[in-house]
Structure formats: C-alpha cells, structure tokens
Scaffold this motif. Structure first.
Motif, mmCIF file in Angstrom:
data_model
loop_
_atom_site.group_PDB
_atom_site.id
_atom_site.type_symbol
_atom_site.label_atom_id
_atom_site.label_comp_id
_atom_site.label_asym_id
_atom_site.label_seq_id
_atom_site.Cartn_x
_atom_site.Cartn_y
_atom_site.Cartn_z
ATOM 1 N N ALA A 24 -5.738 13.740 -11.145
ATOM 2 C CA ALA A 24 -4.644 12.939 -11.880
ATOM 3 C C ALA A 24 -4.156 11.755 -10.873
ATOM 4 C CB ALA A 24 -3.433 13.768 -12.224
ATOM 5 N N GLN A 25 -4.177 10.728 -11.434
ATOM 6 C CA GLN A 25 -4.004 9.556 -10.501
ATOM 7 C C GLN A 25 -3.003 8.552 -11.307
ATOM 8 O OE1 GLN A 25 -7.394 7.241 -9.629
ATOM 9 N NE2 GLN A 25 -8.426 8.823 -8.378
ATOM 10 N N SER A 26 -1.905 8.487 -10.727
ATOM 11 C CA SER A 26 -0.891 7.582 -11.241
ATOM 12 C C SER A 26 -0.990 6.156 -11.024
ATOM 13 C CB SER A 26 0.581 8.142 -10.964
ATOM 14 O OG SER A 26 0.708 7.850 -9.457
ATOM 15 N N SER A 27 -0.315 5.330 -11.995
ATOM 16 C CA SER A 27 -0.322 3.948 -11.849
ATOM 17 C C SER A 27 0.953 3.503 -12.635
ATOM 18 C CB SER A 27 -1.786 3.341 -12.336
ATOM 19 O OG SER A 27 -2.008 3.485 -13.728
ATOM 20 N N ALA A 28 1.121 2.078 -12.534
ATOM 21 C CA ALA A 28 2.187 1.477 -13.072
ATOM 22 C C ALA A 28 1.691 1.232 -14.606
ATOM 23 C CB ALA A 28 2.485 0.188 -12.569
ATOM 24 N N CYS A 29 2.711 1.664 -15.538
ATOM 25 C CA CYS A 29 2.211 1.300 -16.997
ATOM 26 C C CYS A 29 2.519 -0.355 -17.174
ATOM 27 C CB CYS A 29 3.480 1.895 -17.811
ATOM 28 S SG CYS A 29 3.358 3.817 -17.818
ATOM 29 N N GLN A 30 1.526 -0.651 -17.977
ATOM 30 C CA GLN A 30 1.277 -2.129 -17.972
ATOM 31 C C GLN A 30 2.523 -2.756 -19.033
ATOM 32 O OE1 GLN A 30 -0.790 -3.992 -16.409
ATOM 33 N NE2 GLN A 30 -1.556 -2.010 -15.367
ATOM 34 N N GLY A 31 2.417 -2.071 -20.231
ATOM 35 C CA GLY A 31 3.544 -2.436 -21.420
ATOM 36 C C GLY A 31 4.657 -1.632 -21.300
ATOM 37 N N TRP A 32 5.773 -1.912 -20.984
ATOM 38 C CA TRP A 32 6.950 -1.050 -21.108
ATOM 39 C C TRP A 32 8.237 -1.612 -21.428
ATOM 40 C CZ3 TRP A 32 11.084 -1.831 -17.784
ATOM 41 C CH2 TRP A 32 10.635 -2.386 -16.594
ATOM 42 N N LYS A 33 9.127 -0.845 -22.160
ATOM 43 C CA LYS A 33 10.330 -1.416 -22.544
ATOM 44 C C LYS A 33 11.355 -0.143 -22.447
ATOM 45 C CE LYS A 33 12.965 -3.792 -25.924
ATOM 46 N NZ LYS A 33 13.065 -4.460 -27.349
ATOM 47 N N MET B 241 8.809 3.002 -0.564
ATOM 48 C CA MET B 241 9.114 1.828 -1.244
ATOM 49 C C MET B 241 7.869 1.142 -2.092
ATOM 50 S SD MET B 241 11.234 -0.138 1.881
ATOM 51 C CE MET B 241 11.648 -1.381 0.917
ATOM 52 N N GLU B 242 6.711 1.592 -1.670
ATOM 53 C CA GLU B 242 5.624 1.082 -2.211
ATOM 54 C C GLU B 242 5.266 1.920 -3.646
ATOM 55 O OE1 GLU B 242 3.363 -1.308 -1.890
ATOM 56 O OE2 GLU B 242 4.633 -1.969 0.018
ATOM 57 N N ILE B 243 5.693 3.151 -3.430
ATOM 58 C CA ILE B 243 5.737 4.032 -4.540
ATOM 59 C C ILE B 243 6.436 3.910 -5.620
ATOM 60 C CG2 ILE B 243 6.035 6.577 -5.535
ATOM 61 C CD1 ILE B 243 4.638 7.534 -2.842
ATOM 62 N N LYS B 244 7.793 3.474 -5.193
ATOM 63 C CA LYS B 244 8.621 3.018 -6.080
ATOM 64 C C LYS B 244 8.227 1.784 -6.910
ATOM 65 C CE LYS B 244 12.076 6.125 -5.845
ATOM 66 N NZ LYS B 244 12.290 7.066 -7.043
ATOM 67 N N ALA B 245 7.724 1.023 -6.076
ATOM 68 C CA ALA B 245 7.474 -0.476 -6.857
ATOM 69 C C ALA B 245 5.945 -0.409 -7.405
ATOM 70 C CB ALA B 245 7.066 -1.516 -5.666
ATOM 71 N N LYS B 246 5.577 1.009 -7.541
ATOM 72 C CA LYS B 246 4.346 1.479 -8.402
ATOM 73 C C LYS B 246 2.898 0.858 -7.538
ATOM 74 C CE LYS B 246 6.914 3.293 -10.922
ATOM 75 N NZ LYS B 246 7.445 4.951 -10.842
ATOM 76 N N SER B 247 3.010 0.379 -6.494
ATOM 77 C CA SER B 247 1.906 -0.207 -5.808
ATOM 78 C C SER B 247 0.897 0.989 -5.028
ATOM 79 C CB SER B 247 2.320 -0.766 -4.657
ATOM 80 O OG SER B 247 3.033 -2.185 -5.192
ATOM 81 N N LEU B 248 1.728 2.264 -4.868
ATOM 82 C CA LEU B 248 0.977 3.244 -4.396
ATOM 83 C C LEU B 248 1.119 4.479 -4.861
ATOM 84 C CD1 LEU B 248 1.176 2.837 -0.413
ATOM 85 C CD2 LEU B 248 -0.784 2.454 -1.840
ATOM 86 N N THR B 249 0.414 5.477 -4.928
ATOM 87 C CA THR B 249 0.543 6.731 -5.687
ATOM 88 C C THR B 249 0.584 7.972 -4.622
ATOM 89 O OG1 THR B 249 -1.794 6.896 -6.161
ATOM 90 C CG2 THR B 249 -0.389 5.866 -7.885
ATOM 91 N N SER B 250 0.629 7.811 -3.222
ATOM 92 C CA SER B 250 0.266 8.737 -2.463
ATOM 93 C C SER B 250 1.601 9.494 -2.122
ATOM 94 C CB SER B 250 -0.179 7.997 -1.002
ATOM 95 O OG SER B 250 -1.247 7.469 -1.325
ATOM 96 N N TYR B 251 2.034 10.509 -3.339
ATOM 97 C CA TYR B 251 3.144 11.145 -2.860
ATOM 98 C C TYR B 251 2.924 12.132 -1.691
ATOM 99 C CZ TYR B 251 5.415 9.661 -7.160
ATOM 100 O OH TYR B 251 6.257 8.734 -8.178
ATOM 101 N N ASP B 252 1.919 12.810 -1.789
ATOM 102 C CA ASP B 252 1.780 13.822 -0.522
ATOM 103 C C ASP B 252 1.806 13.270 0.823
ATOM 104 O OD1 ASP B 252 1.274 15.760 -2.537
ATOM 105 O OD2 ASP B 252 -0.721 15.519 -2.603
ATOM 106 N N VAL B 253 1.010 12.017 1.000
ATOM 107 C CA VAL B 253 0.978 11.489 2.286
ATOM 108 C C VAL B 253 2.486 11.133 2.653
ATOM 109 C CG1 VAL B 253 0.232 9.577 3.527
ATOM 110 C CG2 VAL B 253 -1.273 10.687 1.929
ATOM 111 N N CYS B 254 3.202 10.459 1.633
ATOM 112 C CA CYS B 254 4.452 9.910 2.236
ATOM 113 C C CYS B 254 5.357 11.224 2.196
ATOM 114 C CB CYS B 254 5.046 9.240 0.803
ATOM 115 S SG CYS B 254 6.786 8.612 0.956
ATOM 116 N N SER B 255 5.141 12.278 1.714
ATOM 117 C CA SER B 255 6.162 13.630 1.810
ATOM 118 C C SER B 255 5.947 14.178 2.939
ATOM 119 C CB SER B 255 5.877 14.707 0.657
ATOM 120 O OG SER B 255 4.480 15.041 0.615
ATOM 121 N N ILE B 256 4.548 14.036 3.717
ATOM 122 C CA ILE B 256 4.221 14.598 4.970
ATOM 123 C C ILE B 256 4.967 13.671 5.905
ATOM 124 C CG2 ILE B 256 2.476 14.639 6.875
ATOM 125 C CD1 ILE B 256 0.605 15.573 4.315
#
Length: 531
Positions: A241-250, A337-352
């Motif tokens: 599973a790979q996450s990314s920023a949704c294109q069209g959202w409201k 900050m990159e994850i919050k901005a939807k530029s990265l999805t490395s949750y595991d690396v960030c948590s380490i």
C-alpha cells in the motif's frame, strides 16, 4: 614577584573557570547570576518533542489500522475459505486440483464484482488516460518434463518458462471460458501462479481527527505456490500500500487549518532542537578549551599529562547524546512536515527518527538527576558496571551463539520456534527470561525419539547454564558495582588530578620516576589516581 603573582592569578582563574563549568545549573545561577538557558531549552524540548510524538503516533495508528484492516478485508474478499487467520506464513492451503481451480476462479469472480461486493471506498485503479488497469495472471512452470512416481522415474528440464495473460477487470469472470487452454494446468510442471492487480482507496477515518484523508494505491499479488510439489499448494495474498495526496477533494470543517497549525508547531520544534544543538556544541567547544588549558597548566607546572579519567570529565557524553537526539528530531520533524504536506509517505522512517530522538531526550534527563546524590547512584552504577558487563556479555554471547546454531540445525525441521536463526535467538532469549518454557518442551513430544532425546538435553542444559549460572553472574557484576558505589559515597571517592586541583590540594607526593625532573618545579606533583 610579578611573574609569580601572574602564575598564581592564572592558576586561580583556571580553577574558577573549571569549578564554574562543573557546577549544576542552579549553582551557576547562584555564582554568577547566569540564567540556565540550556536547562530551560531542554525542558521545553522535552515537552514539545513528546507532544509531537503523541500527535504523530495517533495519526500513524490510524494509517496502520487502515492498512491492516484493508488487508484482512481483501483476503476475505478474494481467498476462498479464508478463516480470518493465516496458516503459518501463508493464508490458505489447498490439496486437490479441484481446490486450486476453485480458488483461482473464485478470486477472478470476486474481482469482477468488486464494486458490488466491497463495503469500503475502494475501486479499480486507472491509468493517466482514465482506462482501467488490467489484471495480469502469470504461470511459471518447467519447460518440459514427465514424472512417473510408480516407476521412480522422471525427466525434467529445469529451465523455467513464464506465460502471462491480461484482461479488463470487469470481464474477469469470462476468462475461464475464453482462455480455457491457459487454465489447463500440468501440476507436476507448475511451479507457481501469480495474479496481480491494482486497486485504489481513500482513508476517510482521518477526517475525524481533522486531517485531510490520504488516497491509497494497493498493489495486490495472489500467489499459488507449488514449488515443493508435495501435494500442498500454498496461497498467499500480499499487499503493498502506497499513499499519496488526493487530487480532487473538498471538505468542510477545520482539517486544513489544523494541518497548518501542526506545520507551524513542527517548525518551532525544529527551531528548539537547533538551538539545543548549538548550545551543547558550544559547551563541548568550551570543555575542549578548558581541557587544553588544564593540560597545558599540568605540563608547564608539574610536567604531567591529564589522565584518561579526567579527560572523560571534559568530554561529556551527555552533550553528544543531546546533539544526536536533536539531529534525529530535526530530521523526523522535517519528514513529518513533508508527510503532512502530502509530499512523502514514509511513516515508518519518520516514526523511527521521532521515536529514537524522544528516547534519547528522556534518557538525557538522567544527567540533571545526577546532580542529586540519591539519584546519582543509578548513573554511577551503570558507568562502573558497563565495562565489566560488556566483557561478560562477549563471553556469554559465544555460548549463546553456539546454542543458536545448534538448535537451528537440529530442531529447525521439527519445531516452529527453531525454523530460522532469528527465531531461535528469540526463543532462547525467552527461555533465558523464564517465558514459554512448557510450550517449547511440549511441541517436541511427538517427534522422533533421537530428536526428542536431543531436544531434552539441549533445552535442559541451556536453561540450567544460563539461568542458574550466566544470569546470576550477570546480576552479581551489577550488584558488586552498586555496593562499591555505595561504599564510596560513605567513605569518599578516590580523587583524580582534576578533583585535587579543584580542592586546592598542595601536599601530593612526588613519584619516583619523575622525582629528579620535578624537584626543580615550584609545586609538588599531582598523581593520577584511578576511580
């Protein structure tokens, strides 16, 4: 007289600077009215990093739970007769040709009806042109071969061939009629068959925590594993599973504002960490300069070198620990900050990074507790026992590795806890701590007599040796260091050159080796005592 006066003034200045450097933050404030900025920054950093960790951890739990629940849902959706629990390292096993065909066609039928069956926000993946990505089935088999078990004869070409086919997802249920020849399987040649497809989903549960939902790409592979040719075909379902920023959202509410607040908070954490790192680096530089001054003073006046114990007092490991934790926290905050901005999805690396930095920050608090005598016992005991414990662990580790390799080669085929070297090491560590003993013994009761006898000798000898001897000696080393520290606290610690200089001792005996040289000096020699 003036030269003598200058040397006395220089000595007293050095002594005052050294005393001030080794003071606690409160003592520094009483001595020179300097505010303990470093202590204040550390306290603020602890609060902010811990808060940041909790916020990220709660969000990470939502992400992990979404992935795990989707994995369970997809296994129940595509695997026939899935019980909800994986069998060993695979999901389902079938034992007949009919069972293989049923499982294969069941997955195809379920996939073609995904929109009507799934209760979650998940659908077929599309390419950039809006076309549905196809489902691909590949079978890998021996190029040529005949097998006659009754005659104990076989003729196999070990070269493998791979044949694939792909179709539109919505017509998957028609494949078994349109491509019947592809599904005519020679099981004695078949090595494995893989079905791969891609799905998309949206993690809507983050809306409740006032965060923008993530869109997910699911790369799914269903594998029919027949490599053993043992009559048992293992079926795996693997999901990437790979996450990314949704294109069209409201979205209505405060999700976007909340994200902005968190980004500002993370930026402030980075600023605090950099400030802490600069202050600690400044302290290390100051310590090195003081060490150089003290070393030059001993050499010029006593023709002596600073001993290793005194050098370790200047080279403070706590500052290094704080700087490393600051760097880890800074990198972790940037990733967050990159994850919050939807530029990265490395949750595991960030948590380490965040978890390790928080661990080091809280361990660093012990430094300030060390200024109190009652709390300082723990630090001194660990410092005194660490070299002996390390040497002891090196010796005990050799025995432990021997048991690990022996258990793996002998008991590995018969016991699930000994199937790999890592599992053997984990099992022995559990036994060392008295956990899960009966289960480990019981799972070998129905094995071959020779293996059963060896397992008893193996387990009894390991438990007896490590629990009654190795572990007891390990505890004795720490207890001995603790008793030594307690005795020193009552009778006084042996003084080093630095401590004698700070206490203004002037009655040290001259060593025999340097008596002729030092006799010309104005002051007696300082001897370097062991702690």
């Amino acid at each position: 007289l003036s030269v003598l006066t200058q040397e006395v003034i220089r000595e007293e200045t050095l002594r005052d600077d050294l005393k001030y450097y080794f003071m606690s933050p409160c003592e520094k404030y009483r001595a020179r009215r300097h505010l303990p900025w470093k202590l204040g920054v550390q306290i603020l950093k602890i609060i902010m990093i811990t808060t940041q960790l909790i916020l990220f951890g709660l969000n990470n739990q939502l992400v992990v739970s979404y992935k795990e629940e989707n994995t369970i849902a997809l296994k129940n959706l595509f695997l026939k007769d899935y019980s909800g629990v994986d069998e060993d390292d695979y999901c389902v096993a079938v034992y007949t040709q009919h069972g293989v065909y049923e499982s294969l066609f069941y997955a195809l039928d379920q996939y073609s009806q995904l929109g009507r069956l799934s209760v979650g926000p998940i659908s077929y993946a599309e390419d950039d042109d809006g076309k549905l990505l196809p489902l691909i089935i590949c079978k890998e088999y021996y190029k040529r071969g005949t097998v006659e078990p009754s005659d104990e004869a076989f003729d196999i070409d070990a070269q493998l061939e791979t044949v694939c086919m792909s179709h539109d997802p919505k017509t998957a249920n028609q494949w078994k009629t349109q491509n019947s020849s592809f599904f005519d399987l020679d099981f004695y040649r078949l090595v494995d068959m893989k079905m791969t497809f891609q799905l998309k989903g949206i993690n809507l549960q983050t809306v409740r925590s006032r965060e923008l939902p993530d869109c997910y790409f699911f790369y799914i592979t269903i594998t029919f594993d027949n490599q053993c040719h043992s009559g048992k075909v293992k079926i795996f379902l693997d999901i990437d599973a790979q996450s990314s920023a949704c294109q069209g959202w409201k979205i209505s509410g405060t999700a976007q504002k909340n994200t902005h607040y968190l980004l500002v908070f993370d930026g402030f954490v980075i600023l605090i960490c950099l400030t802490s790192a600069v202050l600690c680096t400044r302290s290390i530089v100051l310590a090195v300069r003081l060490l150089q001054r003290f070393s030059r003073f001993l050499h010029e006046n006593y023709n002596r070198k600073v001993c290793e114990d005194d050098q370790s007092e200047f080279l403070n490991g706590w500052y290094v620990l704080v700087i490393v934790s600051d760097l880890l926290a800074t990198v972790g905050s940037i990733l967050k900050m990159e994850i919050k901005a939807k530029s990265l999805t490395s949750y595991d690396v960030c948590s380490i990074f965040l978890g390790t930095s928080t661990l080091m920050v809280w361990v660093g608090v012990i430094r300030y507790l060390g200024y109190f005598q009652k709390y300082n016992v723990l630090i001194l005991t660990m410092k005194a026992a660490f070299p002996k414990v390390l040497r002891f662990c090196c010796c005990a580790g050799m025995i432990y590795l021997g048991y690990t390799f022996c258990g793996w080669i002998v008991l590995g085929p018969y016991h699930e806890k000994f199937e790999s070297l890592s599992r053997v090491a984990e099992c022995l560590f559990s036994l060392l701590n008295g956990d899960d003993m009966f289960t480990t013994f019981a799972q070998l009761k129905d094995k071959k007599t020779l293996v059963w006898l060896f397992s008893r000798a193996y387990l009894y000898s390991f438990i007896s040796l490590f629990i009654y001897m190795v572990l007891s000696l390990f505890i004795a080393l720490i207890t001995d260091s603790y008793e030594t520290i307690k005795r020193y606290q009552k009778e006084g610690f042996p003084l080093t050159d630095l401590q004698k200089f700070l206490r203004e001792h002037k009655d040290f005996p001259v060593s025999e080796e340097s008596s002729q040289t030092d006799a010309k000096l104005r002051y007696p020699v300082l001897c370097c005592c062991q702690r």
